[in-house]
Design an enzyme around this catalytic site. Sequence first.
Site, mmCIF file in Angstrom:
data_model
loop_
_atom_site.group_PDB
_atom_site.id
_atom_site.type_symbol
_atom_site.label_atom_id
_atom_site.label_comp_id
_atom_site.label_asym_id
_atom_site.label_seq_id
_atom_site.Cartn_x
_atom_site.Cartn_y
_atom_site.Cartn_z
ATOM 1 N N TYR A 189 16.840 28.893 10.050
ATOM 2 C CA TYR A 189 15.608 29.574 10.469
ATOM 3 C C TYR A 189 15.414 29.485 11.982
ATOM 4 O O TYR A 189 15.625 28.417 12.578
ATOM 5 C CB TYR A 189 14.388 28.935 9.802
ATOM 6 C CG TYR A 189 14.248 29.275 8.342
ATOM 7 C CD1 TYR A 189 13.980 30.584 7.930
ATOM 8 C CD2 TYR A 189 14.382 28.285 7.382
ATOM 9 C CE1 TYR A 189 13.837 30.879 6.579
ATOM 10 C CE2 TYR A 189 14.248 28.580 6.024
ATOM 11 C CZ TYR A 189 13.976 29.875 5.636
ATOM 12 O OH TYR A 189 13.844 30.170 4.303
ATOM 13 N N LYS A 210 0.849 -1.197 0.000
ATOM 14 C CA LYS A 210 0.000 0.000 0.000
ATOM 15 C C LYS A 210 0.883 1.244 0.000
ATOM 16 O O LYS A 210 2.098 1.149 0.233
ATOM 17 C CB LYS A 210 -0.907 -0.024 1.231
ATOM 18 C CG LYS A 210 -0.143 0.016 2.555
ATOM 19 C CD LYS A 210 -1.070 -0.254 3.731
ATOM 20 C CE LYS A 210 -0.283 -0.240 5.030
ATOM 21 N NZ LYS A 210 -1.098 -0.698 6.186
HETATM 22 C C1 LIG Z 1 -0.351 -1.818 6.649
HETATM 23 C C2 LIG Z 1 -1.013 -3.085 7.055
HETATM 24 C C3 LIG Z 1 -0.257 -4.239 7.301
HETATM 25 C C4 LIG Z 1 1.257 -4.253 7.281
HETATM 26 O O1 LIG Z 1 1.732 -3.677 8.484
HETATM 27 P P1 LIG Z 1 3.302 -3.699 8.830
HETATM 28 O O2 LIG Z 1 3.361 -3.210 10.220
HETATM 29 O O3 LIG Z 1 3.942 -2.762 7.876
HETATM 30 O O4 LIG Z 1 3.736 -5.101 8.659
HETATM 31 C C5 LIG Z 1 -0.930 -5.408 7.594
HETATM 32 N N1 LIG Z 1 -2.275 -5.433 7.660
HETATM 33 C C6 LIG Z 1 -3.033 -4.346 7.443
HETATM 34 C C7 LIG Z 1 -4.503 -4.437 7.540
HETATM 35 C C8 LIG Z 1 -2.430 -3.134 7.149
HETATM 36 O O5 LIG Z 1 -3.185 -2.053 6.929
#
Ligand SMILES: *Cc1c(COP(=O)(O)O)cnc(C)c1O
Length: 358
Positions: A253, A35
């Site tokens: 800054y 994702k």
């Molecule tokens: C993002 C996600 C994962 C993966 O999580 P990690 O901590 O990166 O392994 C697994 N399951 C769901 C539902 C997620 O949204």
Amino acid sequence: MSRPISATLHLSALSHNLSIVRRHAGAAKIWSVVKANAYGHGLARIWQALDATDGFALLDLNEAIMLREQGWQGPILLLEGFFRTQDLALVDHYRLTTVVHSDWQLDAINAARLTAPPNIYLKLNSGMNRLGFPIGQADAVWQWANSISNIGEVTLMSHFANADNHMGASEQFTRIQQASGHIAAARCFANSAAILRNPETHYDWVRPGIILYGASPSGDVNDIAGIGLRPVMGLHSEIIATQMLSAGHSVGYGSRYSATGTQRIGVVACGYADGYPRLAPSGTPIRVDGILTHTVGSISMDMLTVDLTPCPQAQVGSKVEIWGDNLPIDDVAAAAGTVGYELMCALASRVSVITERT
Ligand SMILES: *Cc1c(COP(=O)(O)O)cnc(C)c1O
């Protein structure tokens, strides 16, 4: 000449990390979680390095379609399910597996005209309290889903809120077992942290994300020490100017850092518009010419400044490692009060990317 900052992606590290995950996952199949454009790495450029996976999990329909168009024929899981009834036409056309977390989605599938019944992941809320059916309704929802002829295989799914910290996954896992342990279904519960820490949760499919990219689910790099993961992303730049500060002179800054004595400072072509965390305080680690030093002063949009005291030989053109093989992204994130996940995802599109197969 373009600006000297660039990200390097080691595709072999990605394939290697998948094989490490496979070793930890035992017999479970693997949804590689890609994702957010593969955690900022760029899904189109990296997915083939993960083609030994059993499936890809993501949540943007456009990313799912892109994977199909680029030739991935295996399973694809929509982690947040479909957002609108009309998305079911795409779920059907592209043979996607979808999470179902709400009543309306079961009704929508029931009423849809589909060419084949999609497989679904029935999401149970075991304590995260974001998506999912109340865990106490597991039986009823399971039976409902199975009564719908438009639905193919039903897998039980839940997501852990604390697998990566001292609270652990066991409280949620107990709840899952009590409510659904007797149901004869395939199961998918474990994220990265639970893959490493909770083998009892593995079952049929696991969902690794962050460990595929070689960073720690807890944010503490010690938690993944010794298992052989390799960082996929490196971020590198160069010193583009140096300054000599006198005692009492400040840099950047807000004049948030002042030298206590004569101090040589390097200016690095990297700022928050490249994805570097703006709130990183003075003292955030960084490497110049391979030598560990730290930032001083505010992070600007396009530049940050570093202490050159430990590396007096450094000059304009010296190589800077912002994170990568020799500086864990987790260490930079921890200093900045965030997690490696956020830094990866924040890599800006203006940073050029070099994809390396080795
Ligand atoms: C993002 C996600 C994962 C993966 O999580 P990690 O901590 O990166 O392994 C697994 N399951 C769901 C539902 C997620 O949204």
